[in-house]
Write a protein that holds these residues in place. Structure first.
Motif, PDB file in Angstrom:
ATOM      1  N   VAL A   1       1.965  17.050   4.695  1.00  0.00           N
ATOM      2  CA  VAL A   1       0.738  16.374   5.115  1.00  0.00           C
ATOM      3  C   VAL A   1       0.069  17.145   6.250  1.00  0.00           C
ATOM      4  CG1 VAL A   1      -0.173  14.290   6.212  1.00  0.00           C
ATOM      5  CG2 VAL A   1       1.480  14.095   4.347  1.00  0.00           C
ATOM      6  N   GLU A   2       0.879  17.665   7.162  1.00  0.00           N
ATOM      7  CA  GLU A   2       0.319  18.435   8.277  1.00  0.00           C
ATOM      8  C   GLU A   2      -0.411  19.678   7.773  1.00  0.00           C
ATOM      9  OE1 GLU A   2       1.729  19.856  12.693  1.00  0.00           O
ATOM     10  OE2 GLU A   2       3.202  19.961  11.075  1.00  0.00           O
ATOM     11  N   GLN A   3       0.182  20.377   6.795  1.00  0.00           N
ATOM     12  CA  GLN A   3      -0.459  21.568   6.239  1.00  0.00           C
ATOM     13  C   GLN A   3      -1.742  21.210   5.494  1.00  0.00           C
ATOM     14  OE1 GLN A   3       2.885  22.896   3.928  1.00  0.00           O
ATOM     15  NE2 GLN A   3       3.580  24.364   5.485  1.00  0.00           N
ATOM     16  N   ALA A   4      -1.715  20.099   4.757  1.00  0.00           N
ATOM     17  CA  ALA A   4      -2.903  19.666   4.020  1.00  0.00           C
ATOM     18  C   ALA A   4      -4.036  19.325   4.981  1.00  0.00           C
ATOM     19  CB  ALA A   4      -2.564  18.460   3.145  1.00  0.00           C
ATOM     20  N   ALA A   5      -3.694  18.715   6.112  1.00  0.00           N
ATOM     21  CA  ALA A   5      -4.714  18.378   7.113  1.00  0.00           C
ATOM     22  C   ALA A   5      -5.325  19.646   7.696  1.00  0.00           C
ATOM     23  CB  ALA A   5      -4.095  17.523   8.217  1.00  0.00           C
ATOM     24  N   LYS A   6      -4.489  20.634   7.999  1.00  0.00           N
ATOM     25  CA  LYS A   6      -4.986  21.893   8.564  1.00  0.00           C
ATOM     26  C   LYS A   6      -5.900  22.609   7.584  1.00  0.00           C
ATOM     27  CE  LYS A   6      -1.231  22.852  11.835  1.00  0.00           C
ATOM     28  NZ  LYS A   6      -0.083  23.725  12.183  1.00  0.00           N
ATOM     29  N   GLU A   7      -5.516  22.588   6.301  1.00  0.00           N
ATOM     30  CA  GLU A   7      -6.354  23.244   5.285  1.00  0.00           C
ATOM     31  C   GLU A   7      -7.720  22.568   5.173  1.00  0.00           C
ATOM     32  OE1 GLU A   7      -4.736  23.926   1.463  1.00  0.00           O
ATOM     33  OE2 GLU A   7      -3.190  25.321   2.170  1.00  0.00           O
ATOM     34  N   ALA A   8      -7.739  21.258   5.434  1.00  0.00           N
ATOM     35  CA  ALA A   8      -8.996  20.513   5.347  1.00  0.00           C
ATOM     36  C   ALA A   8      -9.792  20.593   6.651  1.00  0.00           C
ATOM     37  CB  ALA A   8      -8.709  19.058   5.002  1.00  0.00           C
ATOM     38  N   GLY A   9      -9.209  21.198   7.680  1.00  0.00           N
ATOM     39  CA  GLY A   9      -9.903  21.332   8.954  1.00  0.00           C
ATOM     40  C   GLY A   9      -9.896  20.080   9.799  1.00  0.00           C
ATOM     41  N   VAL A  10      -8.883  19.219   9.608  1.00  0.00           N
ATOM     42  CA  VAL A  10      -8.792  17.982  10.388  1.00  0.00           C
ATOM     43  C   VAL A  10      -7.397  17.869  11.007  1.00  0.00           C
ATOM     44  CG1 VAL A  10     -10.475  16.813   8.930  1.00  0.00           C
ATOM     45  CG2 VAL A  10      -8.032  16.559   8.436  1.00  0.00           C
ATOM     46  N   GLU A  11      -7.258  16.932  11.926  1.00  0.00           N
ATOM     47  CA  GLU A  11      -5.975  16.652  12.567  1.00  0.00           C
ATOM     48  C   GLU A  11      -5.740  15.146  12.530  1.00  0.00           C
ATOM     49  OE1 GLU A  11      -3.837  16.935  16.984  1.00  0.00           O
ATOM     50  OE2 GLU A  11      -5.994  17.271  16.735  1.00  0.00           O
ATOM     51  N   ILE A  12      -4.573  14.743  12.066  1.00  0.00           N
ATOM     52  CA  ILE A  12      -4.220  13.321  12.072  1.00  0.00           C
ATOM     53  C   ILE A  12      -3.654  12.981  13.448  1.00  0.00           C
ATOM     54  CG2 ILE A  12      -2.821  11.510  10.997  1.00  0.00           C
ATOM     55  CD1 ILE A  12      -2.647  13.279   8.506  1.00  0.00           C
ATOM     56  N   THR A  13      -4.261  12.013  14.114  1.00  0.00           N
ATOM     57  CA  THR A  13      -3.827  11.653  15.467  1.00  0.00           C
ATOM     58  C   THR A  13      -3.071  10.330  15.527  1.00  0.00           C
ATOM     59  OG1 THR A  13      -5.979  10.619  15.913  1.00  0.00           O
ATOM     60  CG2 THR A  13      -5.699  12.949  16.523  1.00  0.00           C
ATOM     61  N   GLY A  14      -3.132   9.553  14.460  1.00  0.00           N
ATOM     62  CA  GLY A  14      -2.410   8.279  14.450  1.00  0.00           C
ATOM     63  C   GLY A  14      -2.589   7.570  13.129  1.00  0.00           C
ATOM     64  N   PHE A  15      -1.741   6.597  12.884  1.00  0.00           N
ATOM     65  CA  PHE A  15      -1.878   5.795  11.673  1.00  0.00           C
ATOM     66  C   PHE A  15      -1.219   4.437  11.890  1.00  0.00           C
ATOM     67  CE2 PHE A  15       2.419   7.299  11.030  1.00  0.00           C
ATOM     68  CZ  PHE A  15       3.052   6.270  10.331  1.00  0.00           C
ATOM     69  N   ALA A  16      -1.563   3.517  11.022  1.00  0.00           N
ATOM     70  CA  ALA A  16      -0.904   2.204  10.997  1.00  0.00           C
ATOM     71  C   ALA A  16      -0.768   1.787   9.545  1.00  0.00           C
ATOM     72  CB  ALA A  16      -1.715   1.170  11.767  1.00  0.00           C
ATOM     73  N   ARG A  17       0.416   1.306   9.189  1.00  0.00           N
ATOM     74  CA  ARG A  17       0.637   0.750   7.854  1.00  0.00           C
ATOM     75  C   ARG A  17       1.181  -0.663   8.041  1.00  0.00           C
ATOM     76  NH1 ARG A  17       4.622  -0.264   4.054  1.00  0.00           N
ATOM     77  NH2 ARG A  17       4.185   0.323   1.882  1.00  0.00           N
ATOM     78  N   VAL A  18       0.429  -1.647   7.587  1.00  0.00           N
ATOM     79  CA  VAL A  18       0.799  -3.041   7.789  1.00  0.00           C
ATOM     80  C   VAL A  18       0.943  -3.708   6.425  1.00  0.00           C
ATOM     81  CG1 VAL A  18       0.210  -5.203   8.945  1.00  0.00           C
ATOM     82  CG2 VAL A  18      -0.549  -3.028   9.924  1.00  0.00           C
ATOM     83  N   ALA A  19       2.140  -4.194   6.129  1.00  0.00           N
ATOM     84  CA  ALA A  19       2.407  -4.839   4.845  1.00  0.00           C
ATOM     85  C   ALA A  19       2.722  -6.315   5.067  1.00  0.00           C
ATOM     86  CB  ALA A  19       3.576  -4.160   4.133  1.00  0.00           C
ATOM     87  N   VAL A  20       2.246  -7.137   4.162  1.00  0.00           N
ATOM     88  CA  VAL A  20       2.505  -8.575   4.256  1.00  0.00           C
ATOM     89  C   VAL A  20       4.008  -8.829   4.292  1.00  0.00           C
ATOM     90  CG1 VAL A  20       2.368 -10.769   3.011  1.00  0.00           C
ATOM     91  CG2 VAL A  20       0.369  -9.289   3.129  1.00  0.00           C
ATOM     92  N   GLY A  21       4.434  -9.568   5.300  1.00  0.00           N
ATOM     93  CA  GLY A  21       5.815 -10.040   5.339  1.00  0.00           C
ATOM     94  C   GLY A  21       6.803  -9.180   6.064  1.00  0.00           C
ATOM     95  N   GLU A  22       6.383  -8.025   6.602  1.00  0.00           N
ATOM     96  CA  GLU A  22       7.336  -7.194   7.338  1.00  0.00           C
ATOM     97  C   GLU A  22       7.893  -7.974   8.516  1.00  0.00           C
ATOM     98  OE1 GLU A  22       5.774  -2.617   6.864  1.00  0.00           O
ATOM     99  OE2 GLU A  22       4.664  -3.983   8.160  1.00  0.00           O
ATOM    100  N   GLY A  23       9.218  -8.070   8.564  1.00  0.00           N
ATOM    101  CA  GLY A  23       9.856  -8.730   9.693  1.00  0.00           C
ATOM    102  C   GLY A  23       9.897 -10.237   9.615  1.00  0.00           C
ATOM    103  N   VAL A  24       9.479 -10.817   8.486  1.00  0.00           N
ATOM    104  CA  VAL A  24       9.513 -12.270   8.334  1.00  0.00           C
ATOM    105  C   VAL A  24      10.501 -12.618   7.237  1.00  0.00           C
ATOM    106  CG1 VAL A  24       8.218 -14.345   7.736  1.00  0.00           C
ATOM    107  CG2 VAL A  24       7.109 -12.524   9.022  1.00  0.00           C
ATOM    108  N   GLU A  25      11.548 -13.316   7.582  1.00  0.00           N
ATOM    109  CA  GLU A  25      12.512 -13.747   6.577  1.00  0.00           C
ATOM    110  C   GLU A  25      11.972 -14.986   5.875  1.00  0.00           C
ATOM    111  OE1 GLU A  25      15.002 -12.150   5.656  1.00  0.00           O
ATOM    112  OE2 GLU A  25      15.308 -10.733   7.283  1.00  0.00           O
ATOM    113  N   LYS A  26      11.926 -14.942   4.582  1.00  0.00           N
ATOM    114  CA  LYS A  26      11.425 -16.063   3.805  1.00  0.00           C
ATOM    115  C   LYS A  26      12.580 -16.861   3.228  1.00  0.00           C
ATOM    116  CE  LYS A  26       8.570 -17.154  -0.206  1.00  0.00           C
ATOM    117  NZ  LYS A  26       7.850 -16.600  -1.360  1.00  0.00           N
ATOM    118  N   LYS A  27      12.627 -18.124   3.574  1.00  0.00           N
ATOM    119  CA  LYS A  27      13.700 -18.979   3.098  1.00  0.00           C
ATOM    120  C   LYS A  27      13.539 -19.223   1.604  1.00  0.00           C
ATOM    121  CE  LYS A  27      15.840 -23.504   3.849  1.00  0.00           C
ATOM    122  NZ  LYS A  27      15.738 -24.798   4.562  1.00  0.00           N
ATOM    123  N   GLU A  28      14.601 -18.957   0.860  1.00  0.00           N
ATOM    124  CA  GLU A  28      14.582 -19.192  -0.575  1.00  0.00           C
ATOM    125  C   GLU A  28      15.364 -20.448  -0.900  1.00  0.00           C
ATOM    126  OE1 GLU A  28      15.799 -15.869  -2.846  1.00  0.00           O
ATOM    127  OE2 GLU A  28      14.405 -14.477  -1.893  1.00  0.00           O
TER     128      GLU A  28
END
Length: 302
Positions: free
Chosen positions: A262-289
């Protein structure tokens, strides 16, 4: 600690280990789930497991972006059916918009104005109308020269089960174009950090302990054991290098062109990734079954 069938089942589903191996791991580690996972990995009986694979909840992730500022919020509901409700979707849309404008924390957003009332009161009003509990659980604000968003499994525009934000430096047009590809990559691969430097030290240390124990155990049972120097100077560092490459965004093979990181692909495109966030429903929440038949019987009895 008594080892229950439910604990064995959870460990099996998390690691893919056999029933007897899962039970033995729990017995050896006094029922501690995290330690049992590490024990199975040390024995070569399980792959690394992320917490997001072991949790569940319903609801939606909402994303909103304005230039160099983006936000991802999570609002949970009791059932997946509510995620399809237009009132609930409008709530997610409105809260994401307010969070983008005023967001410093969930509490600040809850106290902000939404159509003449507080966000918290609007949420409570939606709960009353729909008849199901809801929770504005968390938000992630990201800033950069350019911020790009992506929603996976979209239920409507700007909301779905996974929301991704990527911050980039570089020409805006290039950042927008490849930023969307990077966001899709992040949704698919769920990197733990941007780079080795930003990796949580406790995560890296835990992995080092697992790989060290695994290498030593493998060597102890090998037909031709390797010298300790080879184990500690070559094998363990090599495995840690692979772990970091697989779990840091910049070190991962780019899903659209695996010949590049990913770092090489960013350099080839002339950009730099400085941060990201990935948020998925339910991360860290135990669901009672609950057993559905038992739940019905309990309702009828009431």
């Amino acid at each position: 600690m008594a080892i229950t069938a439910a604990m064995v089942k959870e460990l099996r589903e998390t690691t893919g280990a056999g029933m007897m191996d899962a039970k033995k791991a729990l017995v050896e580690n006094d029922g501690n789930m995290e330690a049992s996972i590490d024990w199975l990995r040390t024995k070569g009986l399980a792959k690394a497991a992320k917490k997001s694979d072991r949790v569940a909840a319903e609801g939606l992730i909402g994303v909103a972006v304005d230039g160099g500022r983006g936000v991802a919020i999570e609002i949970n509901s009791e059932t997946d059916f509510v995620a399809k409700n237009e009132d609930f979707q409008q709530l997610v849309r409105d809260v994401a918009r307010i969070a983008l404008q005023t967001g410093e924390s969930v509490e600040v957003v809850k106290a902000a104005d939404l159509n003449g009332d507080t966000v918290e009161n609007v949420i409570n009003g939606t709960i009353a109308r729909i008849g199901e509990n809801m929770t504005f659980r968390r938000m992630h604000l990201l800033e950069g020269t350019t911020v790009v968003s992506y929603v996976h499994n979209a239920a409507a525009e700007g909301m779905g089960k996974i929301g991704v934000l990527v911050a980039l430096n570089g020409p805006a047009d290039k950042a927008q174009e490849i930023g969307k590809q990077f966001a899709m990559h992040i949704a698919a691969t769920a990197p733990l950090s941007l780079s080795e430097a930003t990796m949580d030290a406790t995560v890296a240390e835990r992995e080092l302990q697992v790989q060290t124990a695994k290498a030593l155990e493998e060597n102890a049972t090998a037909d031709k054991p390797k010298p300790d120097q080879v184990i500690h100077n070559n094998i363990i560092p090599g495995r840690m290098k692979r772990f970091l490459a697989e779990n840091t965004l910049l070190g991962q093979a780019f899903v659209i062109n695996p010949d590049l990181t990913v770092e090489q692909a960013a350099k080839e495109a002339g950009v730099e990734i400085t941060g990201f966030a990935r948020v998925a429903v339910g991360e860290g929440v135990e669901k009672k079954e609950e057993d559905f038949a038992a739940e019905v019987a309990k309702t009828l009895a009431g």
